[in-house]
Enzyme design. Structure first.
Site, short mmCIF file in Angstrom:
data_model
loop_
_atom_site.label_atom_id
_atom_site.label_comp_id
_atom_site.label_asym_id
_atom_site.label_seq_id
_atom_site.Cartn_x
_atom_site.Cartn_y
_atom_site.Cartn_z
N GLU A 1 -12.34 -1.68 11.36
CA GLU A 1 -11.68 -0.72 12.18
C GLU A 1 -12.45 0.61 12.34
OE1 GLU A 1 -7.99 -0.55 9.57
OE2 GLU A 1 -8.07 1.30 10.08
N HIS B 1 -3.08 -0.95 11.95
CA HIS B 1 -2.80 0.22 10.96
C HIS B 1 -1.86 1.20 11.58
CE1 HIS B 1 -5.52 2.88 8.48
NE2 HIS B 1 -4.22 3.25 8.16
N ARG C 1 -6.58 -0.27 2.69
CA ARG C 1 -7.69 0.19 3.25
C ARG C 1 -8.57 -1.14 3.38
NH1 ARG C 1 -5.66 3.98 4.80
NH2 ARG C 1 -6.49 6.19 4.68
#
Ligand code: NAI
Length: 308
Positions: free
Chosen positions: A248, A274, A219
């Site tokens: 993001e 991602h 993350r």
């Protein structure tokens, strides 16, 4: 009859698979009758819960559930589940791909060649080493971290792991500092939560070896001090591979993204969008796992593997 809706998930699939339960999502107003909600990137917080007075369960269509306010759900008596395991192999392979690329120096060799064709057959990349001389350290030895260790060990890398919460069969280290000081590759596989938010700070970076590689496929919020990381890349020969960014999805102003875009640091900063979880198989598995949880909830009022 229990109604199911999705904020940003596979609405057509839901309509096809559960036609009598499926109802349309509206982004404003109070929505009565919705008992089950499927979310992907949506933040599940008190304001959202207030709009759903009949909600009983939330399915997070993914592994991480950092966007779900568990306290708020607990207060409201809303059960929560995620879909762990549908992409373990994909994320582990993406991690290993970063490791292999770095071990062979591909990013750097390409970048050097672009600026100077005379570097053809230039063998000056000192850190290019054999497998046995590279120690891969994993922070978080859950599903993905364990798979990374297994694949890395099979290939012949040295392995170690730091995870205070689970037993680690091979290569366990008891202190994070030990892992940071001894690993050539540091790869993060922990959830984003209070304990781990901002984990990559100046102290973290300063303890890593010069020339080491930092991988974050977990993350973006684990990155606490981007300047410390950029300093490490700039001045200590470190490399970084990130599949996730703190900013993001609005990454345009992200310092890491900007440096990557400008090609600073000659291939030692790599970014993927991602995407570590993605494959045709994992996409199918995600829906199969979601279906299992939905059917179980409709029949029993509970999830197969509830978080709450
Ligand atoms: P998992 O729950 O199986 O493993 C997480 C491990 O982290 C657990 O063993 C836990 O004990 C450990 N941990 C927690 N706090 C820690 C700490 N402070 N220090 C060291 N270890 C700690 O989860 P899994 O399936 O391995 O996924 C890990 C994370 O990867 C997810 O939470 C998610 O955020 C991320 N992810 C990213 C994807 C991507 O596409 N980039 C896709 C799937 C997951």
């Amino acid at each position: 009859m229990a109604l199911i809706a999705t904020t940003d998930g596979p609405a057509e699939w839901l309509e096809r698979e559960f036609p009598e339960h499926c109802c349309q999502w509206h982004s404003t107003g109070v929505l009565r009758g919705i008992e089950l909600l499927l979310v992907h990137q949506t933040q599940v917080d008190l304001p959202l819960l207030h709009r759903l007075p009949d909600l009983k369960g939330v399915i997070r269509l993914g592994v991480g559930y950092d966007k779900v306010d568990l306290n708020a759900c607990l207060q409201r008596g809303v059960s929560v589940t995620n879909l762990p395991g549908y992409c373990t192999e994909e994320v582990a392979l993406s991690t290993l791909a970063f490791v292999m690329d770095w071990v062979r120096g591909h990013g750097e060799l390409e970048a050097n060649l672009k600026v100077d064709p005379a570097r053809w057959q230039n063998h000056l990349l000192a850190r290019v080493r054999g497998l046995k001389d590279v120690r891969v350290g994993v922070i978080g030895a859950g599903r993905i971290g364990s798979k990374v260790m297994q694949l890395a060990a099979t290939l012949g890398f040295q392995i170690c792991a730091y995870d205070p919460h689970v037993s680690v069969p091979e290569g366990r280290v008891d202190r994070l500092e030990t892992l940071l000081q001894t690993a050539d590759v540091v790869s993060l596989h922990v959830p984003l939560q209070a304990e781990t938010a901002g984990l990559i700070d100046a102290a973290f970076i300063s303890q890593m070896k010069d020339d080491a590689l930092l991988i974050n496929t977990a993350r973006g919020g684990l990155l606490g001090d981007v300047n410390a990381l950029l300093d490490g890349i700039r001045h200590r020969g470190m490399s970084a591979c990130f599949d996730v960014l703190p900013e993001e999805p609005d990454i345009a102003q992200s310092p890491l993204f900007q440096h990557w875009l400008q090609g600073t640091y000659a291939g030692r900063l790599r970014i993927t969008p991602h995407n570590a979880f993605h494959s045709a198989q994992s996409a199918e598995q995600l829906l199969a796992d979601a279906r299992q949880e939905l059917v179980h909830f409709l029949q029993n009022g509970t999830f197969v593997s509830p978080i709450l």
